[in-house]
Scaffold this active site. Structure first.
Site, PDB file in Angstrom:
ATOM      1  N   GLU A  54       9.752   8.458 -17.029  1.00 14.65           N
ATOM      2  CA  GLU A  54       8.422   9.057 -17.231  1.00 14.65           C
ATOM      3  C   GLU A  54       7.899   8.785 -18.640  1.00 14.65           C
ATOM      4  O   GLU A  54       6.724   8.459 -18.843  1.00 14.65           O
ATOM      5  CB  GLU A  54       8.479  10.572 -17.007  1.00 14.65           C
ATOM      6  CG  GLU A  54       8.575  10.960 -15.550  1.00 14.65           C
ATOM      7  CD  GLU A  54       8.712  12.463 -15.400  1.00 14.65           C
ATOM      8  OE1 GLU A  54       7.743  13.109 -15.000  1.00 14.65           O
ATOM      9  OE2 GLU A  54       9.793  12.998 -15.699  1.00 14.65           O
ATOM     10  N   SER A  68      14.890  21.673 -16.629  1.00 16.19           N
ATOM     11  CA  SER A  68      13.717  22.491 -16.927  1.00 16.19           C
ATOM     12  C   SER A  68      14.195  23.790 -17.557  1.00 16.19           C
ATOM     13  O   SER A  68      15.251  24.315 -17.204  1.00 16.19           O
ATOM     14  CB  SER A  68      12.964  22.776 -15.628  1.00 16.19           C
ATOM     15  OG  SER A  68      12.210  23.964 -15.756  1.00 16.19           O
ATOM     16  N   HIS A 124       0.829  -1.225   0.000  1.00 16.83           N
ATOM     17  CA  HIS A 124       0.000   0.000   0.000  1.00 16.83           C
ATOM     18  C   HIS A 124       0.860   1.272   0.000  1.00 16.83           C
ATOM     19  O   HIS A 124       0.444   2.304   0.514  1.00 16.83           O
ATOM     20  CB  HIS A 124      -0.955   0.026   1.200  1.00 16.83           C
ATOM     21  CG  HIS A 124      -1.684  -1.261   1.403  1.00 16.83           C
ATOM     22  ND1 HIS A 124      -2.853  -1.569   0.782  1.00 16.83           N
ATOM     23  CD2 HIS A 124      -1.360  -2.350   2.157  1.00 16.83           C
ATOM     24  CE1 HIS A 124      -3.258  -2.779   1.139  1.00 16.83           C
ATOM     25  NE2 HIS A 124      -2.354  -3.285   1.971  1.00 16.83           N
ATOM     26  N   LYS A 147      16.099  22.013 -11.445  1.00 13.90           N
ATOM     27  CA  LYS A 147      15.414  20.739 -11.713  1.00 13.90           C
ATOM     28  C   LYS A 147      16.272  19.713 -12.442  1.00 13.90           C
ATOM     29  O   LYS A 147      17.046  20.045 -13.319  1.00 13.90           O
ATOM     30  CB  LYS A 147      14.176  20.995 -12.582  1.00 13.90           C
ATOM     31  CG  LYS A 147      13.126  21.836 -11.903  1.00 13.90           C
ATOM     32  CD  LYS A 147      12.281  21.033 -10.955  1.00 13.90           C
ATOM     33  CE  LYS A 147      11.332  20.163 -11.746  1.00 13.90           C
ATOM     34  NZ  LYS A 147      10.465  19.394 -10.865  1.00 13.90           N
TER      35      LYS A 147
END
Ligand code: ARG
Length: 463
Positions: free
Chosen positions: A295, A282, A161, A288
């Protein structure tokens, strides 16, 4: 693409030229030209077989084989003029062959139809691509083993979980990924074996009146058998669906890894460093470093799952035998191949370069009372029934929550408030090291077991 209008190879019964839009709308050459090698390979074998059974003269066969060599070279060298009015890869090649060799070229299509030709080409093409994909999976598995070896002793939290559940070793977690990929490779092998059966000889749908030697053609093309029913031979696309199903599962697995890599490389988890060369920055936020590769792979899973549904839907309700619908099988299939090859390649390159941040993993494993089950097991060994032990540990955990202390941080006296049978040796099982070391059976997380699993995995991969 050449738009010139010319006499169609099938133009005999038509009294007006094809509408220009319809011509472009129905053509597949833009995407099926990637099967040119397989189309030529199939034609070579077909011509040789026709000659062997006496349907084609040796002289015609020689001329055809030479002409096909030239066509192949022209395509490889970018000199071939693909033409939409020649519709597909098959007719582009046949028409060019005939331009080069004359009448012999027109004899090649004897005892054959584009229906069995295309079904054969796809199988030949996919067979080769599956071999590339399996090789990439093997490379990824090697990378997983290499990393698992380095991380066999590294302790991290195991989750259920997404909550800390019990400590595990990072090597063990990596070996879970290995198992998924191992099944994936097996599924592709199964699919390739079932697919390696030759449609040629089915002709348009009913077979042919020429005395073809189908087994000979199959042997030349490396097929294990010939399709046993001509209607099925031209219309079966099960192999494409099976491949896309295996592909969807591979991508689903990669997307699960991706999700973990994205989480783990975040500042909130900080379990791993992904090498800079697999990340991007970024354009506005200078600080970043984004995990783009995982992804993107996670995102690409959508299209592959979609291709599986496309093919299932394409085949649903199609009456026997060939229908033009089937031309729509290629783009989903090709995109599945490309997406799998790209995603697996990126992962195979990236995985061995993952660096663990051991202190953070260890700290996280200490949180969340991850050795509570070990304490319960300890009490059971000392004679308490498991349900009572569960209750005792539950109370100790509640106390820990209140005091802000992990079980291993409590004193012996504190622990004894919950059960008198607890003695000093409890700390052997309450430590993370003790907890993982105790799980030393096959499939367990103990470092020694992980090393054993890696050795077994190497063996299984070579079988
Ligand atoms: N381009 C067609 C395909 O991809 C080849 C087979 C065409 N056969 C036909 N009868 N129209 O399916």
């Amino acid at each position: 693409m050449n738009k010139k209008t010319e006499q169609k190879l099938w133009g005999g019964r038509f009294s007006e030229p094809t509408d220009a839009f319809v011509e472009a709308f129905t053509a597949s050459v833009e995407f099926d030209q990637r099967m040119f090698r397989q189309d030529i390979q199939g034609s070579r074998a077909h011509a040789q077989m026709l000659t062997r059974v006496g349907v084609l003269s040796q002289a015609d066969c020689d001329v055809i084989l030479k002409g096909l060599d030239q066509v192949e070279k022209e395509i490889e060298n970018g000199l071939f003029e693909w033409s939409v009015s020649r519709e597909d890869v098959h007719m582009n090649i046949e028409a060019r062959l005939t331009e080069i060799v004359g009448d012999a070229g027109k004899r090649l299509h004897t005892g054959r139809s584009r229906n069995d030709q295309v079904a054969t080409d796809i199988r030949l093409y996919l067979r080769e691509q599956i071999a590339f994909i399996i090789a990439e999976i093997r490379r990824l598995q090697e990378g997983m083993l290499e990393l698992a070896e380095k991380e066999a002793d590294t302790i991290m939290p195991g989750f259920t979980h997404l909550q800390v559940a019990q400590p595990v070793t990072f090597g063990h977690h990596l070996m879970a990924w290995f198992e998924m990929m191992h099944r994936d490779a097996g599924r592709l092998q199964d699919c390739a074996a079932r697919m390696n059966v030759m449609p040629l000889g089915s002709a348009a749908l009913a077979g042919t009146s020429y005395p073809l030697d189908r087994h000979y053609t199959a042997e030349l093309l490396g097929f294990n058998d010939v399709c046993r029913n001509s209607l099925d031979g031209v219309s079966d696309r099960d192999f494409a669906i099976e491949f896309c199903a295996a592909g969807a599962l591979i991508m689903t697995h990669l997307s699960r890894f991706s999700e973990e890599l994205v989480l783990w490389s975040s500042a909130q988890f900080a379990f791993i460093h992904l090498p800079d060369r697999f990340c991007t920055g970024s354009s506005i936020m200078p600080q970043k470093k984004n995990p783009d590769v995982p992804e993107l792979v996670r995102g690409k899973t959508g299209r592959v799952n979609g291709h599986l549904v496309s093919l299932l839907t394409l085949m649903k309700s199609q009456p026997l035998a060939y229908n033009k619908d089937n031309q729509e099988d290629k783009e989903p299939l090709f995109d599945t191949i490309d997406t799998l090859r790209g995603s697996l390649r990126a992962f195979a390159d990236m995985v061995p370069a993952i660096q663990s941040r051991k202190e953070n993993m260890y700290k996280a494993a200490k949180q969340g009372f991850s050795t509570a089950t070990d304490l319960a097991d300890y009490l059971v060994v000392k004679g308490l029934p498991f349900r009572d032990a569960h209750e005792v540990v539950g109370k100790a955990v509640a106390y820990g929550v209140e005091q802000g202390k992990d079980l291993s941080e409590m004193s012996l006296e504190e622990l004894q408030q919950f059960s008198e049978i607890i003695t000093e040796d409890v700390f052997d099982v309450l430590t993370l090291e003790g907890s993982v070391a105790a799980r030393k059976h096959i499939g367990g997380t103990a470092p020694d077991q992980v090393r054993q699993a890696i050795a077994d995995a190497r063996q299984r991969m070579s079988e």
